[in-house]
Write an enzyme that holds these catalytic residues in place. Structure first.
Site, PDB file in Angstrom:
ATOM      1  N   PRO A  10      -3.889   0.383  18.893  1.00 56.47           N
ATOM      2  CA  PRO A  10      -3.677  -0.087  17.514  1.00 56.47           C
ATOM      3  C   PRO A  10      -3.781   1.000  16.445  1.00 56.47           C
ATOM      4  O   PRO A  10      -3.497   0.729  15.277  1.00 56.47           O
ATOM      5  CB  PRO A  10      -4.805  -1.120  17.328  1.00 56.47           C
ATOM      6  N   TYR A  25      -9.096   5.514   7.758  1.00 58.78           N
ATOM      7  CA  TYR A  25      -9.210   5.864   9.179  1.00 58.78           C
ATOM      8  C   TYR A  25     -10.294   6.928   9.279  1.00 58.78           C
ATOM      9  O   TYR A  25     -10.193   7.983   8.647  1.00 58.78           O
ATOM     10  CB  TYR A  25      -7.889   6.416   9.716  1.00 58.78           C
ATOM     11  N   HIS A  74       0.832  -1.205   0.000  1.00 63.97           N
ATOM     12  CA  HIS A  74       0.000   0.000   0.000  1.00 63.97           C
ATOM     13  C   HIS A  74       0.864   1.251   0.000  1.00 63.97           C
ATOM     14  O   HIS A  74       1.804   1.370   0.773  1.00 63.97           O
ATOM     15  CB  HIS A  74      -0.924   0.005   1.224  1.00 63.97           C
ATOM     16  N   TYR A 128       4.128   6.684  10.006  1.00 66.73           N
ATOM     17  CA  TYR A 128       3.270   5.538   9.660  1.00 66.73           C
ATOM     18  C   TYR A 128       4.069   4.439   8.948  1.00 66.73           C
ATOM     19  O   TYR A 128       3.896   3.257   9.242  1.00 66.73           O
ATOM     20  CB  TYR A 128       2.089   6.001   8.792  1.00 66.73           C
ATOM     21  N   LYS A 148       1.327  -0.114  15.114  1.00 66.83           N
ATOM     22  CA  LYS A 148       2.741  -0.246  15.475  1.00 66.83           C
ATOM     23  C   LYS A 148       3.082  -1.479  16.327  1.00 66.83           C
ATOM     24  O   LYS A 148       4.260  -1.805  16.502  1.00 66.83           O
ATOM     25  CB  LYS A 148       3.205   1.006  16.249  1.00 66.83           C
TER      26      LYS A 148
HETATM   27  C1  PHB Z   1      -5.819  -4.231  11.031  1.00 65.19           C
HETATM   28  O1  PHB Z   1      -5.942  -4.469   9.830  1.00 65.19           O
HETATM   29  O2  PHB Z   1      -6.135  -5.081  11.897  1.00 65.19           O
HETATM   30  C2  PHB Z   1      -5.343  -2.896  11.454  1.00 65.19           C
HETATM   31  C3  PHB Z   1      -4.868  -2.024  10.492  1.00 65.19           C
HETATM   32  C4  PHB Z   1      -4.423  -0.766  10.871  1.00 65.19           C
HETATM   33  C5  PHB Z   1      -4.464  -0.385  12.198  1.00 65.19           C
HETATM   34  C6  PHB Z   1      -4.927  -1.266  13.162  1.00 65.19           C
HETATM   35  C7  PHB Z   1      -5.372  -2.533  12.790  1.00 65.19           C
HETATM   36  O3  PHB Z   1      -4.051   0.851  12.548  1.00 65.19           O
END
Ligand code: PHB
Ligand code: APR
Length: 391
Positions: A293, A201, A72, A384, A297
């Site tokens: 989460p 997000y 990505h 990120y 990280k």
């Molecule tokens: C996930 O795909 O489980 C996931 C992806 C990004 C995040 C947290 C969890 O920031």
């Protein structure tokens, strides 16, 4: 039995460390409390930084990840029904992240371990660690009712947040830093195509949401929920309906829903224990720190800890103790930067129950600044994709 390194815990930290040590010809054993199926059944994160990808290649377990993982180049922030793309690739001079589920990664390393005939004891009960303040530490465990003892040079505490290693350190030798957030994430996994090509997000007045994925046909979604929520109260339909309400009309309309494969609620926590070394015991991964989460990280930090630890141990066996002596300090520098970033993403994107009106306005201004300032977006992107190692 005698080994050079006894690793406690077969999560990502313990498994990656085991692989790196094996490559270097260092004899290690892994003791894991649970069964392989239990370890594989835990649905966790799915975003790998470039440095984690490189480390898995170095450990010789990256082939399937490169074949099946999704590279990505950006993420979306959805704020007040408007999507703002963060061009990770463009803003970081070409860096990307890899979408590859922790479950798959764990499976790959377990298989590599098995193929190489490496020692792993699953269902090792009552693990206890001893004499790590001497040069002859010992580990004891019970398997099928029989007590076993291992003599070793080093113990790697990779046994997660609730493990025995951190808990075995004298209280006055360790300092804990902690922040608990007043909400959790309700996660749902389904065999449906993702809502979008990249992760979204979502900052919404009903609460945070995240549209993530494991592949082109498997999606992972999250909703911010109060800590008092129970997963039994979230039938799939209710989940999808609430997710739609937090999305922009176009994404909501095209969202493909389906039965959940897994659904669970996880609380959010920031935690760091200092230091990470106690004589011949080293803590790594969730045993030493937890991140919320939001910044993706957790797994990446576990990987960067064991990278430092493996290099330190390899150097030690070549007569140079600098790496293990500086392990704690070097890891903590990277850990605190990821802690800061994860805390910041969490504060920025979630709805907090009792935010002061002024703080609320300041947060809204910051979010507006992030999406409209090149400098701010660059900072977000740099963190990120993962900060470079300072070796
Ligand atoms: C996930 O795909 O489980 C996931 C992806 C990004 C995040 C947290 C969890 O920031
Ligand atoms: N004895 C032996 N093994 C133990 C013990 C014990 N007393 N206590 C815990 N374990 C095992 C757990 O069963 C688990 O398999 O240690 C392992 C720790 O794994 P994780 O919790 O996954 O921690 P870590 O390897 O540090 O991975 C960190 O991966 O799982 C994610 O959310 C986590 O993203 C984070 C990253």
């Amino acid at each position: 039995m005698r080994v050079q390194v006894a690793i406690i815990g077969a999560g990502p930290a313990g498994l990656i460390l085991g692989q790196l040590l094996h490559k270097a010809g260092i004899d290690a054993i892994i003791l894991e409390l649970h069964t392989p199926d239990y370890v594989l059944g835990r649905i966790r994160a799915g975003v790998l930084e470039q440095v984690a990808v490189d480390l898995l290649d170095e450990a010789g377990v990256g082939a399937r990840m490169h074949a099946e993982g999704l590279v990505h180049r950006g993420i979306d922030l959805l704020i007040e029904n408007r999507r703002h793309r963060i061009d990770l690739h463009g803003l970081t001079g070409g860096k990307t992240v890899m979408i590859y589920g922790q479950t798959e990664l764990t499976k790959d390393i377990m298989e590599a371990r098995k193929a190489a005939g490496l020692k792993t004891v699953y269902e090792a009960k009552e693990v206890s660690i001893h004499d790590f303040d001497t040069t002859h530490p010992r580990v004891r465990y019970v398997k099928d009712g029989t007590t076993h003892e291992i003599e070793c040079d080093f113990i790697a505490g990779c046994d997660g947040f609730h493990g025995v290693c951190r808990a075995s350190v004298p209280r006055n030798a360790i300092t804990n830093y902690e922040r608990v957030y007043p909400f959790g994430w309700l996660g749902l996994l389904s065999d449906t195509p993702p809502a979008s090509e990249e992760l979204i997000y979502v900052k919404n007045e009903r609460g945070f949401a995240l549209c993530s994925m494991r592949s082109h046909t498997r999606s992972r979604y999250y909703l911010q929920v109060p800590l008092s929520e129970r997963v039994e109260h979230w039938a799939d339909d209710r989940f999808w309906e609430e997710l739609r309400r937090r999305l922009d009309p176009q994404t909501a309309e095209t969202l493909v829903t389906g039965p959940s494969i897994e659904k669970s609620i996880a609380p959010l926590r920031s935690f760091v224990a200092e230091p990470l070394r106690f004589g011949r015991l080293f803590l790594a991964g969730d045993a030493a720190h937890i991140v919320p989460p939001t910044g993706a990280k957790g797994l990446n930090l576990a990987a960067s800890d064991v990278r430092y630890l493996a290099r330190g141990l390899i150097d030690f066996y070549h007569g140079d103790a600098n790496g293990i002596d500086s392990y704690s300090e070097r890891c903590l520098k990277r850990i605190w930067k990821a802690e800061r970033f994860s805390w910041w993403m969490t504060m920025l994107l979630h709805r907090f129950p009792d935010t002061h009106a002024f703080d609320q306005k300041a947060l809204e201004a910051e979010l507006d600044y992030v999406v409209h300032s090149l400098a701010a977006r660059t900072t977000l992107a740099e963190n990120y994709v993962g900060l470079a190692f300072v070796d």
